[in-house]
Design a protein around this motif. Sequence first.
Motif, short mmCIF file in Angstrom:
data_model
loop_
_atom_site.label_atom_id
_atom_site.label_comp_id
_atom_site.label_asym_id
_atom_site.label_seq_id
_atom_site.Cartn_x
_atom_site.Cartn_y
_atom_site.Cartn_z
N ALA A 211 -55.51 5.17 11.89
CA ALA A 211 -54.39 6.20 11.44
C ALA A 211 -53.59 6.79 12.35
O ALA A 211 -52.29 6.79 11.94
CB ALA A 211 -55.20 7.15 10.41
N LEU A 215 -49.59 5.97 12.17
CA LEU A 215 -48.64 7.09 12.18
C LEU A 215 -47.65 7.01 13.18
O LEU A 215 -46.24 7.17 12.99
CB LEU A 215 -49.31 8.27 12.06
CG LEU A 215 -48.46 9.62 12.14
CD1 LEU A 215 -47.53 9.67 11.04
CD2 LEU A 215 -49.35 10.79 11.92
N SER A 232 -42.28 1.64 5.76
CA SER A 232 -43.19 1.87 6.49
C SER A 232 -44.48 2.20 5.74
O SER A 232 -45.98 1.77 6.44
CB SER A 232 -42.82 3.15 7.43
OG SER A 232 -41.88 2.93 8.21
N GLU A 233 -44.42 2.83 4.74
CA GLU A 233 -45.70 3.08 4.09
C GLU A 233 -46.50 1.85 3.61
O GLU A 233 -47.39 1.72 3.55
CB GLU A 233 -45.36 3.79 2.66
CG GLU A 233 -45.22 5.30 3.12
CD GLU A 233 -45.05 6.35 2.19
OE1 GLU A 233 -45.15 5.83 0.73
OE2 GLU A 233 -44.35 7.44 1.89
N PHE A 236 -47.73 -0.27 6.59
CA PHE A 236 -48.88 0.68 7.35
C PHE A 236 -50.24 1.24 6.46
O PHE A 236 -51.23 1.13 6.81
CB PHE A 236 -48.44 1.60 8.29
CG PHE A 236 -47.60 1.20 9.23
CD1 PHE A 236 -47.75 0.17 10.54
CD2 PHE A 236 -46.31 1.57 9.44
CE1 PHE A 236 -46.98 -0.11 11.29
CE2 PHE A 236 -45.08 1.29 10.36
CZ PHE A 236 -45.67 0.60 11.26
N GLN A 237 -49.75 1.52 5.12
CA GLN A 237 -50.81 2.13 4.54
C GLN A 237 -51.68 1.09 4.08
O GLN A 237 -53.05 1.40 3.78
CB GLN A 237 -50.22 2.86 3.28
CG GLN A 237 -51.04 3.73 2.72
CD GLN A 237 -51.55 4.99 3.27
OE1 GLN A 237 -52.03 4.99 4.31
NE2 GLN A 237 -51.61 6.24 2.65
N ALA A 238 -51.48 -0.03 3.81
CA ALA A 238 -52.46 -1.03 3.45
C ALA A 238 -53.34 -1.60 4.74
O ALA A 238 -54.53 -1.78 4.49
CB ALA A 238 -51.69 -2.48 3.19
N ALA A 240 -54.20 0.92 6.93
CA ALA A 240 -54.96 2.15 6.81
C ALA A 240 -56.08 2.04 5.86
O ALA A 240 -57.15 2.28 6.17
CB ALA A 240 -54.10 3.41 6.94
N MET A 241 -55.68 1.67 4.60
CA MET A 241 -56.69 1.85 3.96
C MET A 241 -57.76 0.71 3.80
O MET A 241 -58.87 0.89 3.22
CB MET A 241 -56.16 1.66 2.04
CG MET A 241 -54.92 2.71 1.87
SD MET A 241 -54.29 2.42 0.44
CE MET A 241 -55.81 2.65 -0.74
N HIS A 246 -61.30 4.78 7.36
CA HIS A 246 -60.75 5.26 6.06
C HIS A 246 -62.20 5.40 5.43
O HIS A 246 -62.38 6.27 4.68
CB HIS A 246 -59.70 4.30 5.48
CG HIS A 246 -59.61 4.95 4.15
ND1 HIS A 246 -59.33 6.02 3.57
CD2 HIS A 246 -59.75 4.08 2.88
CE1 HIS A 246 -59.15 6.28 2.24
NE2 HIS A 246 -59.59 5.07 1.67
#
Length: 264
Positions: A211, A215, A232-233, A236-238, A240-241, A246
């Motif tokens: 993460a 970031l 960006s979300e 990158f969030q996929a 990270a999750m 996580h």
Amino acid sequence: MTKPTDQPEDRVLLAHEGAVAILTLNFPARRNAFGLQMRTQLRERLEAAMGQPEVRAIVLTGAAGHFCAGGDISEMEERTLLQNRERWNLVTALIRLIALGPKPVVAAVEGSAMGAGLSIAALADHVVAARDAKFGAAFVKMGLMPDMGALWSLQHRVGRAKARELLGLARSFDGAEAGRIGLANEVVEPGQALNRAIAVAQEYAALPPVATALLKSALGQGVDSLDAAMRSEVEFQAVAMSSKDHAEAVRAFMEKRAPKFEGR
């Protein structure tokens, strides 16, 4: 802390304190002026530290009470246009490592942080400055453009108007002012910058590496508009999750224990 490397020709010393790598610019005779050898070694050692799983954060500091007095003027000889462009390939790689590399970089600034020294500090994720440190960007006084990423990093730290003033008028200022305008995240008493920077780096080192890297990449690429932030979300969030870090954070929360992150 492990003993730093100490070879006669070393311009960048390396030591470790737990998961923190400490890189020390080492040319005391010239207040750690940023010459070719130092640039080359800093790139090599930063690249190595960024790739080592056991390193979770990096501290940049300078030897003998100074951070970096700027470019080594003794090396500023005349070169052809093509030679100058080739030299900046190395610099560009170094800038990207500090600003976009996966590990957080904390700058510990004592004494002089002029020219390239200011630029390097501004690229870091977190800056700890001694109250009496001396910052300045005197590029124009030498008939040069600001470099080492300062055109980008400085305005992101202090705002466009202040960056124009600092770069355009080439004024120097102390660590207390650096804190007031946002160039430094923290201002400490003289002699305390390195200890505080290591403490901040250890905070970073305790966080989930995946993460943290995502970031840093998102912020470095730019999220100045809502659309850019949303892109960006999504990107990158996929990732990270889906990370094991996580999943470990969720398990640790449910089990009321401290998480153990592996950087996966």
